[in-house]
Design an enzyme around this catalytic site. Sequence first.
Site, PDB file in Angstrom:
ATOM      1  N   ASP A 199      -0.071  -9.379  19.835  1.00 55.20           N
ATOM      2  CA  ASP A 199      -0.982 -10.271  19.127  1.00 55.20           C
ATOM      3  C   ASP A 199      -1.645  -9.458  18.024  1.00 55.20           C
ATOM      4  O   ASP A 199      -2.443  -8.555  18.312  1.00 55.20           O
ATOM      5  CB  ASP A 199      -2.037 -10.836  20.087  1.00 55.20           C
ATOM      6  CG  ASP A 199      -2.914 -11.903  19.436  1.00 55.20           C
ATOM      7  OD1 ASP A 199      -3.083 -11.862  18.204  1.00 55.20           O
ATOM      8  OD2 ASP A 199      -3.425 -12.775  20.162  1.00 55.20           O
ATOM      9  N   ALA A 259       2.468 -23.320  25.521  1.00 60.84           N
ATOM     10  CA  ALA A 259       1.606 -23.336  24.339  1.00 60.84           C
ATOM     11  C   ALA A 259       1.940 -24.514  23.428  1.00 60.84           C
ATOM     12  O   ALA A 259       1.300 -25.565  23.496  1.00 60.84           O
ATOM     13  CB  ALA A 259       1.725 -22.006  23.594  1.00 60.84           C
ATOM     14  N   ARG A 260       2.947 -24.374  22.589  1.00 60.70           N
ATOM     15  CA  ARG A 260       3.391 -25.430  21.686  1.00 60.70           C
ATOM     16  C   ARG A 260       4.907 -25.432  21.612  1.00 60.70           C
ATOM     17  O   ARG A 260       5.531 -24.376  21.521  1.00 60.70           O
ATOM     18  CB  ARG A 260       2.820 -25.215  20.276  1.00 60.70           C
ATOM     19  CG  ARG A 260       1.321 -25.477  20.158  1.00 60.70           C
ATOM     20  CD  ARG A 260       1.019 -26.966  20.241  1.00 60.70           C
ATOM     21  NE  ARG A 260      -0.409 -27.232  20.163  1.00 60.70           N
ATOM     22  CZ  ARG A 260      -0.941 -28.454  20.206  1.00 60.70           C
ATOM     23  NH1 ARG A 260      -0.161 -29.507  20.339  1.00 60.70           N
ATOM     24  NH2 ARG A 260      -2.235 -28.621  20.133  1.00 60.70           N
ATOM     25  N   ASP A 284       6.734 -26.527  29.383  1.00 62.37           N
ATOM     26  CA  ASP A 284       5.748 -27.592  29.574  1.00 62.37           C
ATOM     27  C   ASP A 284       5.499 -28.339  28.272  1.00 62.37           C
ATOM     28  O   ASP A 284       4.836 -29.370  28.270  1.00 62.37           O
ATOM     29  CB  ASP A 284       4.434 -27.001  30.110  1.00 62.37           C
ATOM     30  CG  ASP A 284       3.423 -28.071  30.466  1.00 62.37           C
ATOM     31  OD1 ASP A 284       3.783 -28.986  31.231  1.00 62.37           O
ATOM     32  OD2 ASP A 284       2.274 -28.008  29.977  1.00 62.37           O
ATOM     33  N   GLU A 289       7.433 -34.256  21.191  1.00 67.39           N
ATOM     34  CA  GLU A 289       6.985 -34.735  22.494  1.00 67.39           C
ATOM     35  C   GLU A 289       6.794 -36.249  22.440  1.00 67.39           C
ATOM     36  O   GLU A 289       6.144 -36.745  21.514  1.00 67.39           O
ATOM     37  CB  GLU A 289       5.667 -34.060  22.901  1.00 67.39           C
ATOM     38  CG  GLU A 289       5.855 -32.630  23.329  1.00 67.39           C
ATOM     39  CD  GLU A 289       4.612 -32.049  23.984  1.00 67.39           C
ATOM     40  OE1 GLU A 289       3.603 -32.779  24.132  1.00 67.39           O
ATOM     41  OE2 GLU A 289       4.662 -30.877  24.353  1.00 67.39           O
ATOM     42  N   HIS A 308       3.965 -31.608  29.803  1.00 70.17           N
ATOM     43  CA  HIS A 308       2.709 -31.146  29.200  1.00 70.17           C
ATOM     44  C   HIS A 308       1.537 -31.299  30.183  1.00 70.17           C
ATOM     45  O   HIS A 308       0.517 -31.919  29.885  1.00 70.17           O
ATOM     46  CB  HIS A 308       2.418 -31.917  27.907  1.00 70.17           C
ATOM     47  CG  HIS A 308       1.589 -31.133  26.932  1.00 70.17           C
ATOM     48  ND1 HIS A 308       1.752 -31.221  25.566  1.00 70.17           N
ATOM     49  CD2 HIS A 308       0.590 -30.228  27.110  1.00 70.17           C
ATOM     50  CE1 HIS A 308       0.886 -30.424  24.954  1.00 70.17           C
ATOM     51  NE2 HIS A 308       0.168 -29.811  25.882  1.00 70.17           N
ATOM     52  N   LEU A 309       1.686 -30.658  31.347  1.00 68.51           N
ATOM     53  CA  LEU A 309       0.697 -30.792  32.415  1.00 68.51           C
ATOM     54  C   LEU A 309      -0.127 -29.532  32.650  1.00 68.51           C
ATOM     55  O   LEU A 309      -0.994 -29.528  33.520  1.00 68.51           O
ATOM     56  CB  LEU A 309       1.403 -31.156  33.728  1.00 68.51           C
ATOM     57  CG  LEU A 309       2.069 -32.525  33.794  1.00 68.51           C
ATOM     58  CD1 LEU A 309       2.782 -32.688  35.127  1.00 68.51           C
ATOM     59  CD2 LEU A 309       1.038 -33.632  33.604  1.00 68.51           C
TER      60      LEU A 309
END
Length: 352
Positions: A199, A259-260, A284, A289, A308-309
Site C-alpha cells: 500500500d 473490496a471491489r 464477494d 453486480e 456482496h455479503l
Amino acid sequence: MRVVCAGDEFISARLLADAVVAELDRVGLAAEPLPIDSRWPSEPFEEVDGVREAAGDPGRLAELVAGADALVTHLAPVTKEVITAGRGSLRVVGVTRGGPVNVDLSAATDAGVPVVYLPGRNLGAVAEFTVGTMICAMRGLPAAAAELAGGRWDGTGFRYQRVGLELRAATVGLIGLGAVGLRVAELLAAFGAQVLAHDPFADPAAAARVGARLVELPDLFAASDVVSLHARLTEQTRRIIDAAALAAMRPGALLVNTARGELVDSAALDAALAEGRLRGAVLDVFDPEPPGPDDPLPRRPEVFATPHLAGASRQVAEESAARIAREVATVLTGGVPTHQANPHPNPVANTG
C-alpha cells in the site's frame, strides 16, 4: 428538529430514527423523525439520476426533505432534486456508508449542505468474513459441501495433493492496508500467518503494529499463498489483478476479493483458474453486480462466490445508525464532524 430517516431492510428507518432521537435528546434537541423505507436488498439498488448504488423513490424523498433539518440514510437516492427540495432548511445529510456514492455531492456543496459519512463502518464484519472464507477456500470446503449436498460423498479431499494449508503455515499478501486491511492483518497474526502488505499510502508504524511487512507488489505476488484485496477503487487500482499479476502469483495461490469487483480482470482470472495456475478464489464482489448469467466465475467449483455479503452483520447496522446520529448531531450543534465528504467550512448551528 425534523429528520428524514430513509432506511431499508438492512438499516431500517426505525433503527435510524431511534438512534437520532436518542442522540439529539442527549445534546438537548427534540427530534421529529420522518421515516421512509426502501425494499433493498429484496429489490436491487441502481443508478438513479446521477447517483450510484441507490434504492428508493427520489420524488417521494424530496417531498419529505422539504422543510426538514436533516436527512439520514443508508442508500436512498440523495439526488439534485432531493437537495433542491431541502434548500433553506436542510442542514446536513448523514450517510451510513464508507463512501456516499448515493449522494450528489456537487448539488449538496452548491446548497451549502455538509455530507457526513462513515469510513470503515463495516471493517470488523469484512475482516471476519475475509479470514473465515479464506480458511474455507484453502481447505476446499465450499466444493466439498456442494458435492455432499448433491448426494456425493467425496473422500478424496484427504489426498495430500488436494489438502490445503493452515493459516499458521501460510503467507498472506494484503493489497491495501487501510482500516479493513489492518484488521485483517491483526486477525491473521492471531492465527500465526506471515503477513505481507502493499500500500503506497500505508503508515509504516501501523503496519508494524499489526505484524505486516510492507513490500513491493511483485514481491508480494511471488511470496504469497493467499492474495487478499482491500484497496480502494481508483484509476491506479482498477484491474490491478490482471493477466500479468495472476501469472506472477505463486502457483496454487488463492485470490480473495471482498473490496471491489473492478479490481480484478474477470476474464484473466477465469483463464488462470481454467489453466490450474491458482488453487481458487473467494469472490464477494463482481464487475458488474450482480454478475451476468454468462459469467463463468460463480459457477466454478474452485470459486467460493457470495453476493456482496462481507459487510452484512447486525453490529454494522446498529453501530452505523448510532455513529451517523452522532455525526449529524455534531453538525446541528455547530461542531465539526469527523468525516465530511464535501467542503463546508462553516457548519450551521441550530439549537432550537
